[in-house]
Design a protein around this motif. Structure first.
Motif, mmCIF file in Angstrom:
data_model
loop_
_atom_site.group_PDB
_atom_site.id
_atom_site.type_symbol
_atom_site.label_atom_id
_atom_site.label_comp_id
_atom_site.label_asym_id
_atom_site.label_seq_id
_atom_site.Cartn_x
_atom_site.Cartn_y
_atom_site.Cartn_z
ATOM 1 N N ARG A 192 0.765 -1.202 -0.033
ATOM 2 C CA ARG A 192 0.102 0.051 0.200
ATOM 3 C C ARG A 192 0.759 1.300 -0.090
ATOM 4 O O ARG A 192 0.406 2.402 -0.416
ATOM 5 N N SER A 193 2.212 0.967 0.148
ATOM 6 C CA SER A 193 3.002 2.299 0.491
ATOM 7 C C SER A 193 2.919 3.054 -0.861
ATOM 8 O O SER A 193 3.030 2.336 -2.088
ATOM 9 N N ASN A 194 2.702 4.320 -0.982
ATOM 10 C CA ASN A 194 2.726 5.050 -2.271
ATOM 11 C C ASN A 194 4.104 5.702 -2.495
ATOM 12 O O ASN A 194 4.374 6.409 -3.756
ATOM 13 N N ARG A 195 5.211 5.668 -1.667
ATOM 14 C CA ARG A 195 6.322 6.217 -1.923
ATOM 15 C C ARG A 195 7.296 4.992 -1.627
ATOM 16 O O ARG A 195 7.504 4.565 -0.658
ATOM 17 N N ALA A 196 8.392 5.087 -2.620
ATOM 18 C CA ALA A 196 9.524 4.005 -2.611
ATOM 19 C C ALA A 196 10.465 4.372 -1.580
ATOM 20 O O ALA A 196 10.703 5.707 -1.373
ATOM 21 N N GLU A 197 10.752 3.208 -0.765
ATOM 22 C CA GLU A 197 11.817 3.409 0.220
ATOM 23 C C GLU A 197 13.246 3.536 -0.332
ATOM 24 O O GLU A 197 14.241 4.697 0.077
ATOM 25 N N LYS A 198 13.381 3.073 -1.341
ATOM 26 C CA LYS A 198 14.556 2.940 -2.039
ATOM 27 C C LYS A 198 14.187 2.801 -3.736
ATOM 28 O O LYS A 198 13.450 2.487 -4.046
ATOM 29 N N GLU A 199 15.512 3.280 -4.286
ATOM 30 C CA GLU A 199 15.192 3.395 -5.603
ATOM 31 C C GLU A 199 16.282 3.204 -6.268
ATOM 32 O O GLU A 199 17.553 3.818 -5.771
ATOM 33 N N TRP A 200 16.784 2.105 -7.453
ATOM 34 C CA TRP A 200 18.002 2.103 -7.946
ATOM 35 C C TRP A 200 17.804 1.952 -9.403
ATOM 36 O O TRP A 200 16.872 1.478 -10.147
ATOM 37 N N PRO A 201 18.805 2.580 -10.066
ATOM 38 C CA PRO A 201 18.661 2.415 -11.778
ATOM 39 C C PRO A 201 18.993 0.918 -12.125
ATOM 40 O O PRO A 201 20.099 0.515 -11.786
ATOM 41 N N VAL A 202 18.081 0.318 -12.941
ATOM 42 C CA VAL A 202 18.353 -0.983 -13.278
ATOM 43 C C VAL A 202 19.616 -1.373 -13.907
ATOM 44 O O VAL A 202 20.258 -2.160 -13.798
ATOM 45 N N LYS A 203 20.306 -0.323 -14.663
ATOM 46 C CA LYS A 203 21.449 -0.653 -15.578
ATOM 47 C C LYS A 203 22.560 -0.713 -14.739
ATOM 48 O O LYS A 203 23.517 -1.219 -14.863
ATOM 49 N N CYS A 204 22.728 -0.165 -13.452
ATOM 50 C CA CYS A 204 23.712 -0.155 -12.379
ATOM 51 C C CYS A 204 23.524 -1.318 -11.672
ATOM 52 O O CYS A 204 24.581 -1.518 -10.544
ATOM 53 N N LEU A 205 22.622 -2.181 -11.866
ATOM 54 C CA LEU A 205 22.460 -3.618 -10.735
ATOM 55 C C LEU A 205 23.234 -4.591 -11.545
ATOM 56 O O LEU A 205 22.856 -4.813 -12.623
ATOM 57 N N LYS A 206 24.165 -5.433 -10.671
ATOM 58 C CA LYS A 206 24.568 -6.656 -11.184
ATOM 59 C C LYS A 206 23.676 -7.668 -10.268
ATOM 60 O O LYS A 206 23.997 -7.841 -9.150
ATOM 61 N N VAL A 207 23.172 -8.554 -11.231
ATOM 62 C CA VAL A 207 22.200 -9.675 -10.361
ATOM 63 C C VAL A 207 22.761 -10.859 -10.479
ATOM 64 O O VAL A 207 23.199 -11.648 -11.523
ATOM 65 N N TYR A 208 23.135 -11.510 -9.198
ATOM 66 C CA TYR A 208 23.678 -12.683 -9.367
ATOM 67 C C TYR A 208 22.924 -13.815 -8.857
ATOM 68 O O TYR A 208 21.949 -13.425 -7.953
ATOM 69 N N GLN A 209 22.705 -15.088 -9.167
ATOM 70 C CA GLN A 209 21.953 -16.185 -8.555
ATOM 71 C C GLN A 209 22.450 -16.707 -7.246
ATOM 72 O O GLN A 209 24.011 -17.065 -7.382
ATOM 73 N N GLY A 210 21.803 -17.088 -6.328
ATOM 74 C CA GLY A 210 22.364 -17.567 -5.159
ATOM 75 C C GLY A 210 22.679 -16.374 -4.083
ATOM 76 O O GLY A 210 22.872 -15.384 -4.267
#
Ligand SMILES: [Zn+2]
Length: 1202
Positions: free
Chosen positions: A1074-1092
């Motif tokens: 229900r929150s309408n304001r994000a607590e945190k936000e990151w640009p997707v391009k700067c994320l490196k996602v690993y499995q595990g």
């Protein structure tokens, strides 16, 4: 189901009726190809019925003995007329077992398919019904790696990459299948049957795709020997799993209109359409040849079968036996042939009626018609207890026991009245050979009469001569075939191994040699003449014996040729006798022989080699080898089982005949990518292949391994004797140049500054010992040391880089006209030896690049020429001629070497990119993991899966993946999602690199805990399916979230439910839905996602992602890392897929993976060349001369001051 050998008439009638071809006029259209996968639902497959011919054939057929000849059928004892030619049977190989089974359903279906399954010595096949001639699936027994019972009346048949599941009607039925299949495909069995099918005459005549009328997809068709095989595709062909085979002895090829042609058989017409007119001609020709071959193959067999008793196996009664022992005068089936082979040629000389056409002279055929299985068995099988008799269904073990007892021990033979009385036997033989009673001769010989006995007649001194004199050709033939046969001996009970194919023993040689005592360990020191004793040596058909003298009849010792595993020729003057050779035996003994006469030596070596090298490897005998023999090896496709190969070493080339190979292959040892010895395994890595040679026995393996290592090293001091790359450049030159390119181009005074002398010497020594094993690593080596190693290498190389032509190169500098000078250089360049040429081109290319970055390294054209002139020409540098040549070569590099300027530009761009990349990296952070030669693992991190790969700046993850797969010769299929993963062991996380991602920057950023691993990405398919179903690639939902918090140096935190939204630009975290304001936000391009997620953090589920946040722009010290946990694997895959899709604009996988592989292969590997203006030559001729004159004899010591 058929039971073996019971004579119930009812049963028999029943069986005979299966064996008939259907009388129905409409053939089953869909039976051929509509198997499990692709070819399911075609309506009309276009197999045209052949009503008239078919009916005729059926009439004929029903009057004949079943030519399907299940060997389980009861024997009627009645011999029927010979079948007409066209009917010499669609399946000559006896069926071992057949019956109805349920086959596992194709993917997606739950209904089992009922199949008529047939097993013979070569193939497991299944059919729509028992009347079909052409199978739906044909699996060579040799490709079956395992058979297992899986419960519920089910069993599986495992091949290299496919498993077939069958269900029988009862457990006992299932057990029978499993046991007979295991017997057929067990290790010993596979070996034997492979050897028996190994026939150099059977070559694949033509293969490729052909359209079969009415089918949607083309079939991969292979014309091979006397058969045509149909496969679903080329992949299946490689795996050996086909749809069906067509015996061409009943085939006929007919031209049809346009690109079509028909292959007609009495059972079916195959209407093919070729891709072009030309191909159609080729296909028709190939199939006609195959028919001709099929018919000629049966010529001998048909003649031998002319004697009715020869239509059944002499040992097990199987019908239409195709093999014979030409000395024992018996004809037998393929399975029995395997056991005969195991007896060795001194007992049973096994030949094929179909393939060994040459041995079948008229006399030999007549002999077989005269004796025949019945009369031969009258002798050989006179006393067989019923409990020991074989039937066509007997197991390999039973056959081995029986055949050994029968022929090696003579257990069942009819004893001749004279048995035990040698003199009388010999006498009887001499008398009998003058008559035509060959059967009596056979009885005499196999009861001990000596075929080489003294006849007492000096003019006709042997029984064969007597027989010849009396015009008894068949007696002569029999005696000749048995000149070297071992007589059955009941006391001999040697374990019989059908280990390998033996050469026909027909080599005889004798003479004096000098011999030392045999040894159990390698010879390391020189043996003086005193240590040798003179021996009379006799090599006689399979035996090598040595005697005190030529007058003595009892040998001092000896060995059987089949025990020899290796023969090695020592270099002259290794020992007291000028020439010597070593023989290694199976039992780990080493025998050393010597002589002073090179001719004697040559003849012995030749004769010995000939007598233990099998026919399949006889090409090796043509070589001037220093070592020849047999070794076990493995290939990476099948690491579980090793095979036998024949190897021969000639200088730095290893010639091999592999069990599954196609004739002889060569391995250039100096060009190996890798050579390592890992315990008892020698690993040879070539581009496109890895071979594991195993140390089956220590002694000869040790000899081979050292010889191969020696041969793979540098063999001398000239350029061409160095270890070379595939492009014929010395490995040392290539490694140094790559290192300097990567790390030294911005180093001021590169090639001019002197390094540390002791380090240079040590590195050079390491390269000389084994250049291949030297991997230059940043941090371990300094650029100035490496640059000096390269210079010193060129300065010391025997004959120099310019070989004998050096003075011509130098004098060319006097030609004042530039274009004439250039063409003179071109001429000289073209006259250089291959290796010199490749090396010079590479070096000049490198120097050209160095001076292009002279703003950074201060090494302009002139400076480089000053350094390299004297180095390359090995002069003292007092005049500048040498420097001028180098200067000319660099300055006119593009013209002289016909350089492709576009490629040169690409190369320079890459270098610029590397320099930039390195500038951006803070050299103080991170360990020295930036090796441009990188270790990549295949499938798992272990030493044997390690590959060293050079990573050019432009290399993408897909290219790296292909490189690894290519090296290990792994076949890639469309749905095999091979990826390169970045794996971090400490964090317990991994990330598949995107196929377009450049590898080099990733390498530079990897920490010591990380490595690259190429393996299949098993979630790719699911991710692609998921993404394909989405219109708009976004995702939101609850995830368990944990952030790493650092408090007083301790990390803490726990997983909490949070709501996340992922869209095209950002990834947002909300406290709840229900929150309408994000607590945190990151640009997707700067994320490196690993499995595990590492287990230490106690993630609540095992479906976790570790996300690293780091901006490219800011060089922030702190790197954020946090964790997400999903409830299910599917959910995790969906999140992961969404991340990837957004980061890579929807492109997760290349549309045409397999094709892109081909493209990446054909892409030029050579990335030199370009059009760039040269830095002008600075200074006048005089200035240059002065600067060079400053040098004294050793330019190396001075260059540092320049
Ligand atoms: Zn048999």
């Amino acid at each position: 189901m058929d039971k073996c050998g019971n004579g119930d008439p009812l049963d028999m009638a029943d069986k005979s009726s299966f064996l008939l071809v259907p009388g129905q006029s409409k053939p089953r259209y869909n039976s051929l190809c509509s198997d499990d996968e692709l070819l399911e639902d075609e309506g009309d497959l276009g197999y045209e019925p052949v009503p008239d011919k078919r009916d005729l054939w059926i009439e004929d057929y029903s009057s004949l003995p079943s030519s399907q000849n299940s060997i389980c059928l009861p024997i009627t004892g009645q011999v029927l007329a010979r079948p007409p030619k066209a009917d010499s049977a669609p399946q000559l190989t006896p069926v071992i077992k057949m019956g109805w089974l349920d086959k596992n359903p194709p993917q997606g279906s739950l209904i089992y398919q009922r199949r008529w399954v047939k097993l013979d010595a070569d193939y497991l096949r299944y059919f729509d019904n028992e009347k079909d001639i052409y199978s739906k699936r044909i699996i060579p027994t040799s490709s079956i790696t395992g058979v297992a019972n899986v419960g519920d009346q089910k069993f599986e048949v495992v091949t290299h990459n496919r498993t077939f599941l069958f269900r029988a009607e009862s457990d006992s039925e299932r057990n029978e299948w499993v046991s007979v299949l295991q017997d057929m495909t067990g290790p010993a069995r596979t070996r034997v049957s492979r050897e028996l099918t190994l026939n150099p005459l059977v070559t694949c005549e033509m293969k490729g795709y052909l359209e079969l009328r009415g089918l949607r997809s083309k079939l991969y068709t292979v014309v091979c020997g006397d058969k045509v095989f149909l496969y679903k595709n080329a992949e299946d062909y490689k795996l050996g799993i086909g749809i069906t085979s067509i015996d061409m002895n009943v085939g006929n090829v007919k031209d049809m209109d346009r690109r079509a042609f028909d292959l007609t058989t009495p059972y079916r017409i195959f209407s093919f359409v070729a891709e072009t007119d030309q191909l159609k001609d080729q296909w028709m020709e190939a199939m006609r040849n195959s028919i001709a071959e099929a018919l000629s193959n049966y010529e001998v067999a048909e003649k031998i079968w002319g004697e009715p008793a020869n239509q059944k196996c002499a040992d097990c009664d199987a019908t239409k036996p195709e093999w014979a022992a030409i000395n024992l005068c018996v004809v037998f089936c393929k399975r029995c042939a395997g056991e005969h082979r195991g007896l060795g040629p001194s007992i049973s000389k096994v030949r094929s009626l179909k393939m060994d056409k040459k041995v079948w002279t008229d006399d030999l055929i007549q002999l077989f018609l005269l004796v025949g299985n019945d009369r031969a068995n009258h002798f050989w099988a006179a006393n067989v207890p019923p409990s020991e008799a074989l039937s066509a269904c007997s197991s390999s073990e039973e056959r081995r026991r029986f055949i050994t007892a029968k022929y090696r021990e003579g257990k069942y033979r009819r004893y001749h009245a004279l048995f035990g009385n040698q003199k009388e036997l010999d006498n009887a033989l001499c008398i009998n050979v003058q008559s035509n009673d060959v059967c009596e001769t056979l009885a005499l010989v196999f009861c001990g009469a000596d075929v080489n006995c003294d006849t007492g007649n000096p003019d006709l001194s042997s029984p064969a001569a007597l027989a010849m004199h009396h015009g008894q050709n068949l007696q002569v033939e029999f005696l000749t075939q048995n000149r070297n046969t071992e007589i059955p001996r009941s006391e001999v009970k040697i374990a019989v191994h059908a280990e390998h194919y033996m050469a026909p023993p027909s080599i005889t040689h004798n003479g004096f040699l000098f011999k030392t005592a045999s040894m159990a360990r390698p010879i390391t020191e020189r043996k003086n003449k005193e240590e040798f004793s003179r021996r009379w040596c006799v090599l006689n058909d399979g035996n090598f014996n040595y005697y005190e003298s030529d007058k003595i009849a009892t040998p001092n010792g000896g060995l059987k040729m089949r025990e020899i595993v290796c023969l090695a020729v020592s270099p002259p003057e290794t020992h007291g006798y000028d020439h010597s050779f070593e023989i290694y035996s199976d039992a780990e003994r080493l025998y050393l022989f010597g002589t002073d006469n090179p001719e004697t030596m040559r003849e012995w070596v030749k004769s010995i080699a000939k007598s233990f090298i099998p026919a399949c490897a006889e090409d090796l005998l043509q070589k001037d080898f220093e070592r020849i023999g047999r070794l076990r090896y493995k290939d990476p496709l099948n690491l579980e089982s090793s095979k036998v190969g024949w190897f021969c070493l000639v200088a730095s080339t290893l010639h091999v005949c592999l069990e599954d190979g196609h004739g002889q292959e060569t391995i250039h040892l100096q060009k190996l990518l890798e050579l390592s010895r890992d315990n008892e395994v020698l690993v040879l890595v070539e581009r496109g292949r890895t071979l594991y040679i195993e140390g089956e026995r220590k002694l000869d393996f040790y000899g081979w391994a050292s010889a191969i290592e020696r041969a793979a090293g540098s063999s001398g001091d000239t350029l061409s004797q160095q270890q070379l790359t595939e492009a014929d450049i010395p490995v040392i030159v290539e490694r140094c140049i790559h290192y300097i390119t990567q790390y030294g181009l911005t180093s001021e005074g590169i090639y001019r500054k002197s390094g540390v002398n002791s380090k240079i010497a040590a590195l050079l020594e390491a390269f000389r010992r084994d250049a291949r094993s030297v991997w230059l690593k940043e941090g371990e080596q300094q650029v100035d040391d490496v640059s000096n190693v390269l210079k010193r290498f060129f300065r010391d190389i025997e004959e120099g880089l310019f070989s004998q032509q050096a003075h011509n190169w130098l004098s060319t500098t006097a030609v004042s006209d530039e274009s004439r000078r250039i063409s003179q250089y071109q001429l000289l360049f073209n006259n250089l030896p291959r290796v010199n040429k490749a090396t010079l081109r590479t070096l000049v290319n490198h120097l050209y690049c160095v001076q292009r970055f002279s703003e950074m390294n201060q090494m302009n054209l002139h400076n480089l020429a000053i350094v390299f002139g004297p180095t390359l020409f090995q002069t003292d540098g007092k005049d500048y001629n040498a420097g001028r040549v180098v200067e000319d070569l660099i300055q006119h590099y593009i013209t002289i070497f016909h350089v492709n300027e576009q490629q040169l530009k690409t190369q320079l761009d890459e270098i610029t990119y590397i320099i930039k990349l390195r500038d951006n990296l803070n050299p103080k952070t991170g360990p020295a993991s930036g090796d441009f030669i990188c270790t990549v693992y295949l499938e798992e991190k272990k030493e044997t899966a390690e590959q060293h790969v050079k990573i050019p700046a432009a290399m993408t993850a897909a290219e790296l993946t292909f490189e690894i797969l290519d090296r290990r010769k792994i076949t890639v299929k469309e749905k095999d999602y091979w990826c390169c993963f970045e794996v971090n062991e400490k964090e317990e996380i991994e990330r598949p690199l995107h196929y377009q991602e450049r590898v080099l920057p990733i390498l530079h950023s990897l920490g010591t805990d990380s490595h690259l691993l190429v393996k299949k990405n098993y979630s790719m398919e699911a991710m692609l399916v998921y993404l394909a179903s989405k219109v708009d690639v976004t995702k939101h939902g609850m995830l368990k979230f944990r952030e790493e918090k650092s408090l007083l140096g301790l990390t803490t935190g726990s997983f909490n439910d949070r709501y996340f939204m992922l869209n095209q630009t950002s990834f947002r975290l909300y406290k709840d839905v229900r929150s309408n304001r994000a607590e945190k936000e990151w640009p997707v391009k700067c994320l490196k996602v690993y499995q595990g997620i590492k287990k230490k953090l106690r993630p609540p589920t095992c479906w976790g992602l570790t996300v690293a946040y780091g901006s490219d722009k800011t060089e922030k010290q702190e790197k954020q890392q946090w964790y997400l946990c999903c409830d299910t694997q599917t959910e995790m895959r969906e999140w992961f897929a969404t991340f990837l899709s957004i980061q890579h604009a929807g492109l997760l996988w290349p549309a045409e993976w397999v094709k892109s592989r081909a493209a990446s292969r054909s892409a030029p590997l050579d990335t030199r060349l370009g059009n760039v203006s040269l830095i002008p030559l600075r200074g006048t001729e005089n200035e240059m001369r002065n600067s060079v004159a400053a040098f004294t004899a050793d330019p190396l010591s001075l260059l540092g001051n320049l």
